[in-house]
Write a protein that holds these residues in place. Structure first.
Motif, PDB file in Angstrom:
ATOM      1  N   ALA A  32       0.840  -1.203   0.000  1.00  0.00           N
ATOM      2  CA  ALA A  32       0.000   0.000   0.000  1.00  0.00           C
ATOM      3  C   ALA A  32       0.874   1.252   0.000  1.00  0.00           C
ATOM      4  O   ALA A  32       0.583   2.220  -0.711  1.00  0.00           O
TER       5      ALA A  32
ATOM      6  N   ARG B 128      -3.954  13.593   4.136  1.00  0.00           N
ATOM      7  CA  ARG B 128      -4.489  13.021   2.891  1.00  0.00           C
ATOM      8  C   ARG B 128      -3.722  11.763   2.491  1.00  0.00           C
ATOM      9  O   ARG B 128      -4.308  10.784   2.023  1.00  0.00           O
TER      10      ARG B 128
ATOM     11  N   HIS C 273      -4.835   8.831   4.542  1.00  0.00           N
ATOM     12  CA  HIS C 273      -6.127   8.315   4.071  1.00  0.00           C
ATOM     13  C   HIS C 273      -5.964   7.504   2.791  1.00  0.00           C
ATOM     14  O   HIS C 273      -6.607   6.465   2.629  1.00  0.00           O
ATOM     15  N   LYS C 274      -5.105   7.959   1.876  1.00  0.00           N
ATOM     16  CA  LYS C 274      -4.833   7.185   0.660  1.00  0.00           C
ATOM     17  C   LYS C 274      -4.202   5.846   1.022  1.00  0.00           C
ATOM     18  O   LYS C 274      -4.564   4.806   0.459  1.00  0.00           O
TER      19      LYS C 274
ATOM     20  N   LYS D 253      -4.527   4.176   3.776  1.00  0.00           N
ATOM     21  CA  LYS D 253      -5.566   3.335   4.369  1.00  0.00           C
ATOM     22  C   LYS D 253      -6.432   2.715   3.270  1.00  0.00           C
ATOM     23  O   LYS D 253      -6.730   1.516   3.308  1.00  0.00           O
ATOM     24  N   ASP D 254      -6.821   3.522   2.277  1.00  0.00           N
ATOM     25  CA  ASP D 254      -7.643   2.996   1.182  1.00  0.00           C
ATOM     26  C   ASP D 254      -6.905   1.919   0.401  1.00  0.00           C
ATOM     27  O   ASP D 254      -7.474   0.869   0.088  1.00  0.00           O
ATOM     28  N   TYR D 255      -5.638   2.164   0.071  1.00  0.00           N
ATOM     29  CA  TYR D 255      -4.843   1.171  -0.648  1.00  0.00           C
ATOM     30  C   TYR D 255      -4.678  -0.107   0.169  1.00  0.00           C
ATOM     31  O   TYR D 255      -4.754  -1.216  -0.354  1.00  0.00           O
ATOM     32  N   TYR D 256      -4.449   0.061   1.466  1.00  0.00           N
ATOM     33  CA  TYR D 256      -4.278  -1.098   2.345  1.00  0.00           C
ATOM     34  C   TYR D 256      -5.546  -1.943   2.368  1.00  0.00           C
ATOM     35  O   TYR D 256      -5.499  -3.161   2.257  1.00  0.00           O
ATOM     36  N   LEU D 257      -6.691  -1.286   2.517  1.00  0.00           N
ATOM     37  CA  LEU D 257      -7.965  -2.010   2.569  1.00  0.00           C
ATOM     38  C   LEU D 257      -8.290  -2.691   1.245  1.00  0.00           C
ATOM     39  O   LEU D 257      -8.951  -3.726   1.234  1.00  0.00           O
ATOM     40  N   GLN D 258      -7.831  -2.134   0.135  1.00  0.00           N
ATOM     41  CA  GLN D 258      -8.040  -2.763  -1.173  1.00  0.00           C
ATOM     42  C   GLN D 258      -7.219  -4.044  -1.303  1.00  0.00           C
ATOM     43  O   GLN D 258      -7.632  -4.965  -2.010  1.00  0.00           O
ATOM     44  N   ASN D 259      -6.064  -4.098  -0.638  1.00  0.00           N
ATOM     45  CA  ASN D 259      -5.172  -5.252  -0.753  1.00  0.00           C
ATOM     46  C   ASN D 259      -5.555  -6.405   0.167  1.00  0.00           C
ATOM     47  O   ASN D 259      -4.988  -7.474   0.074  1.00  0.00           O
TER      48      ASN D 259
END
Length: 168
Positions: free
Chosen positions: A113, A155, A158-159, A161-167
């Motif tokens: 991420a 920011r 938050h990006k 976190k979003d990338y981590y949750l996608q993986n």
């Protein structure tokens, strides 16, 4: 550093002892390449001595991190010019015993991420969250304002976190 800038080079050993591990860890988090991080760390302190007269009264850590950051960018620009991209560089694994497979997988997902972030966002996250550098110092290093750095770090987190949750 003021004494070093005036020619007392023996005092540089104190600064080296105090900062070389921090600089190395910053570079290691950015590159995940131990050898390159060691080489760049040496070059940072070489340049600090070479350009000691350019140091003006101010925060030494901001000055030395600025040097480290510039050398890191130059190093990977030259690598990029050889048709290699930063994300294609072979990352060496650490020879550490991992307590559990779950921790290792979590770290790998977090690293993936982190690598999805832009270079500037990754740099901000590493400096603030991994190195513990304060917003004001990051602002000095990057030539920005404290408020802008806070916003950019927020920011970037938050990006991340979003990338981590996608993986997951």
């Amino acid at each position: 550093m003021i004494l070093v800038s005036k020619g007392d080079l023996d005092k540089m050993s104190i600064l080296f002892d105090r900062y070389h591990v921090r600089i190395y860890n910053f570079l290691l988090k950015m590159s995940r390449d131990r050898e390159a991080s060691q080489d760049i760390t040496q070059e940072v302190f070489y340049k600090a001595i070479k350009y000691r007269t350019s140091y003006k009264k101010g925060k030494f850590s901001a000055w030395i991190y600025t040097i480290a950051r510039n050398i890191f960018v130059d190093h990977y620009q030259s690598t990029k010019n050889k048709d290699q991209r930063l994300d294609e560089v072979y990352y060496k694994t650490e020879d550490q015993q991992v307590d559990s497979v779950e921790i290792q997988e979590t770290n790998e997902q977090l690293f993936k991420a982190l690598n999805q972030l832009s270079k500037s966002d990754k740099e901000l996250v590493v400096m603030n969250r991994y190195q513990g550098i304060k917003y004001q110092e990051i602002a000095e290093i990057t030539g920005s304002t404290t408020g802008a750095v806070k916003t950019k770090v927020h920011r970037a987190i938050h990006k991340l976190k979003d990338y981590y949750l996608q993986n997951i």
